[in-house]
Design a protein around this motif. Structure first.
Motif, PDB file in Angstrom:
ATOM      1  N   ILE A 273      56.393  15.234  -8.088  1.00 55.08           N
ATOM      2  CA  ILE A 273      57.479  15.995  -8.702  1.00 55.08           C
ATOM      3  C   ILE A 273      58.809  15.670  -8.029  1.00 55.08           C
ATOM      4  O   ILE A 273      59.826  15.444  -8.702  1.00 55.08           O
ATOM      5  CB  ILE A 273      57.178  17.502  -8.621  1.00 55.08           C
ATOM      6  CG1 ILE A 273      55.928  17.845  -9.453  1.00 55.08           C
ATOM      7  CG2 ILE A 273      58.366  18.321  -9.098  1.00 55.08           C
ATOM      8  CD1 ILE A 273      55.363  19.222  -9.158  1.00 55.08           C
ATOM      9  N   ALA A 274      58.804  15.650  -6.694  1.00 50.95           N
ATOM     10  CA  ALA A 274      60.046  15.396  -5.957  1.00 50.95           C
ATOM     11  C   ALA A 274      60.619  14.022  -6.285  1.00 50.95           C
ATOM     12  O   ALA A 274      61.838  13.847  -6.364  1.00 50.95           O
ATOM     13  CB  ALA A 274      59.796  15.515  -4.456  1.00 50.95           C
ATOM     14  N   GLY A 275      59.742  13.040  -6.484  1.00 46.99           N
ATOM     15  CA  GLY A 275      60.214  11.692  -6.780  1.00 46.99           C
ATOM     16  C   GLY A 275      60.369  11.405  -8.253  1.00 46.99           C
ATOM     17  O   GLY A 275      60.793  10.297  -8.626  1.00 46.99           O
ATOM     18  N   GLY A 276      59.984  12.359  -9.097  1.00 43.30           N
ATOM     19  CA  GLY A 276      60.049  12.126 -10.536  1.00 43.30           C
ATOM     20  C   GLY A 276      59.134  11.009 -10.988  1.00 43.30           C
ATOM     21  O   GLY A 276      59.415  10.316 -11.976  1.00 43.30           O
ATOM     22  N   THR A 277      58.021  10.822 -10.291  1.00 39.73           N
ATOM     23  CA  THR A 277      57.094   9.731 -10.588  1.00 39.73           C
ATOM     24  C   THR A 277      56.053  10.183 -11.602  1.00 39.73           C
ATOM     25  O   THR A 277      55.227  11.055 -11.306  1.00 39.73           O
ATOM     26  CB  THR A 277      56.379   9.260  -9.303  1.00 39.73           C
ATOM     27  OG1 THR A 277      57.354   8.907  -8.316  1.00 39.73           O
ATOM     28  CG2 THR A 277      55.484   8.062  -9.594  1.00 39.73           C
ATOM     29  N   LEU A 353      52.556   5.472 -12.438  1.00 38.82           N
ATOM     30  CA  LEU A 353      51.465   5.449 -11.477  1.00 38.82           C
ATOM     31  C   LEU A 353      50.200   5.969 -12.145  1.00 38.82           C
ATOM     32  O   LEU A 353      50.241   6.960 -12.886  1.00 38.82           O
ATOM     33  CB  LEU A 353      51.825   6.324 -10.268  1.00 38.82           C
ATOM     34  CG  LEU A 353      50.880   6.373  -9.066  1.00 38.82           C
ATOM     35  CD1 LEU A 353      50.719   4.981  -8.449  1.00 38.82           C
ATOM     36  CD2 LEU A 353      51.427   7.343  -8.025  1.00 38.82           C
ATOM     37  N   ALA A 354      49.076   5.293 -11.908  1.00 41.42           N
ATOM     38  CA  ALA A 354      47.799   5.753 -12.462  1.00 41.42           C
ATOM     39  C   ALA A 354      46.681   5.417 -11.493  1.00 41.42           C
ATOM     40  O   ALA A 354      46.714   4.387 -10.811  1.00 41.42           O
ATOM     41  CB  ALA A 354      47.524   5.106 -13.823  1.00 41.42           C
ATOM     42  N   VAL A 355      45.692   6.297 -11.449  1.00 43.70           N
ATOM     43  CA  VAL A 355      44.521   6.070 -10.620  1.00 43.70           C
ATOM     44  C   VAL A 355      43.285   6.207 -11.497  1.00 43.70           C
ATOM     45  O   VAL A 355      43.268   7.002 -12.443  1.00 43.70           O
ATOM     46  CB  VAL A 355      44.454   7.053  -9.422  1.00 43.70           C
ATOM     47  CG1 VAL A 355      44.212   8.479  -9.884  1.00 43.70           C
ATOM     48  CG2 VAL A 355      43.400   6.616  -8.412  1.00 43.70           C
ATOM     49  N   ALA A 356      42.257   5.404 -11.196  1.00 44.10           N
ATOM     50  CA  ALA A 356      41.023   5.423 -11.970  1.00 44.10           C
ATOM     51  C   ALA A 356      39.821   5.515 -11.048  1.00 44.10           C
ATOM     52  O   ALA A 356      39.844   5.023  -9.908  1.00 44.10           O
ATOM     53  CB  ALA A 356      40.920   4.171 -12.838  1.00 44.10           C
ATOM     54  N   THR A 357      38.756   6.175 -11.537  1.00 42.30           N
ATOM     55  CA  THR A 357      37.509   6.282 -10.778  1.00 42.30           C
ATOM     56  C   THR A 357      36.348   5.821 -11.640  1.00 42.30           C
ATOM     57  O   THR A 357      36.255   6.174 -12.815  1.00 42.30           O
ATOM     58  CB  THR A 357      37.234   7.736 -10.351  1.00 42.30           C
ATOM     59  OG1 THR A 357      37.006   8.548 -11.522  1.00 42.30           O
ATOM     60  CG2 THR A 357      38.399   8.315  -9.577  1.00 42.30           C
TER      61      THR A 357
END
Length: 422
Positions: A273-277, A353-357
């Motif tokens: 949130i702080a970085g607007g990412t 940004l995205a993360v996958a499992t």
């Protein structure tokens, strides 16, 4: 009857606790707060709703402790017997407190209903007891002398128990003779380090006679380090603890993700949130757990774009654009598929940004090459891809999923702090 020690006993009351239907969620919190207030706990018991047995146990505990605290058994039903057992232990009768009864009746009127007769039990207290107001519910607590000890009854629901303790009991504990030294305490949280690795690197800081004293608790890949020192007249304890906190941050660097009440999901969410990412997640073996942890953070809607739960291989192809040839050649649990899932989530959600499992949570489905507990993670950041392999102990499906979800969050944290460390 005389009190032999200055320690405290905690009694969780309820047949449901003894039957294993519910876990006691109050004892650990009380023990920690009491220790910080100079009232170390020497005994914790689980007792059922058997009034005679409970009364005998409370009387015996009051002979050996200066403070005995019960939780539970203050409701309006006939199996809520803590107040009756306390009166027996104190050798007195139960009497109605008119002010509490009036308050109960008024609370029901405000809800547009008449008070059931059973609620009158909640206005009964041992004669001579001090009522402890409950700002979070209908069941007040109370404090009654038993010999030289204080017997304190608190409600069972954790939110109510904590509210009564903080408002009505903690400020009065100094009036009870025999208290110990207050302790100043802080916590530091680390991820991705085993308890033994931490102990080796911490060295003499972990000695029982060290000042400040340190202890460590491990859970699902998170290490919580407790640092505490006895408080005196000045600020020496605060200085000692602050110094050790700084030492730990220097020694363990990026493994540290927060202090005191911080949790990993909140740290990651607030950094996003702080970085607007903008962020997206693609999950197979974790089944939405990563997304669930992130969306619990207030304000996350500003950056959380989308969560994909693509459990079946066909869903990975259709929803995320994973190449079917990758799945045929490598299977779903591999680096290329994890990266393709992360890329697909980022592109479809238009997230930076995205993360996958993708992994094998068990208890079945493992092999010698891909055992239960193996999880691959994919990370996409501004078009760049990477993958990370982790092999978690096969300690049950839920444990593997929790480890994997927290690892995914930590990879996001690392990417936000420094892409090379993710």
């Amino acid at each position: 009857m005389s009190c032999v020690g200055a320690h405290t006993a905690i009694v969780a009351v309820g047949d449901e606790l003894l039957a294993g239907e519910l876990a006691d969620r109050n004892g650990a919190w009380l023990a920690e707060r009491l220790a910080a207030l100079g009232r170390p706990v020497s005994e914790v018991r689980l007792l059922g709703d058997d009034e005679p047995h409970l009364a005998r146990s409370l009387g015996e505990l009051c002979e050996r402790h200066s403070l005995v605290i019960t939780t539970g058994g203050l409701g309006p039903t006939l199996d809520d017997v803590t107040r009756h057992a306390a009166a027996r232990a104190a050798g007195c009768e139960l009497v109605v407190d008119p002010a509490v009864l009036a308050g109960l009746e008024e609370a029901h009127r405000e809800r547009g209903s008449a008070m059931p007769a059973s609620n009158e039990r909640q206005a009964l207290f041992p004669r001579g007891a001090t009522v402890l107001a409950n700002p979070a519910g209908t069941a007040p607590g109370f404090r009654v002398p038993v010999g030289d000890a204080w017997l304190v009854a608190l409600p069972g629901p954790p939110s109510e128990m904590r509210a009564v303790f903080e408002r009505s009991l903690a400020p009065r504990l100094d009036a009870l003779p025999g208290g110990g030294t207050h302790r100043y305490r802080r916590r530091l949280h680390l991820f991705g380090l085993s308890e033994s690795e931490f102990a080796d690197r911490a060295g003499d800081w972990m000695r029982r006679d060290a000042s400040p004293r340190m202890g460590v608790l491990a859970h699902s890949g998170i290490l919580t380090v407790k640092i505490e020192a006895a408080q005196g007249e000045g600020d020496e304890a605060e200085v000692l603890v602050a110094g050790r906190l700084a030492d730990l941050r220097r020694r363990f660097g990026s493994r540290v993700f927060g202090a005191d009440g911080a949790n990993l999901a909140t740290v990651v969410g607030e950094a996003l949130i702080a970085g607007g990412t903008t962020v997206a997640v693609a999950e197979s073996c974790t089944g939405g757990l990563v997304a669930s942890k992130l969306v619990a953070v207030p304000g996350i809607s500003a950056v959380f774009r989308e969560g994909f739960v693509t459990y079946a291989d066909q869903a990975k192809v259709e929803r995320l654009g994973v190449d079917p040839d990758l799945l045929r050649e490598h299977g779903a649990v591999c680096a290329p598929v994890a990266e393709a899932m992360a890329r697909g989530a980022a592109e479809r959600a238009r997230a930076r940004l995205a993360v996958a499992t993708t992994g094998i949570a068990g208890p079945e489905g493992g092999s010698s090459e891909k055992p239960v507990g193996l999880v691959w993670f994919g990370l996409a950041q501004d078009g760049a891809l990477r993958s990370v392999r982790r092999a978690f102990p096969p300690r049950g499906r839920r444990a593997v999923q929790e480890w994997a979800a927290l690892t995914a969050l930590d990879l996001l944290r690392g990417a936000l702090e420094s892409p090379r460390d993710a």
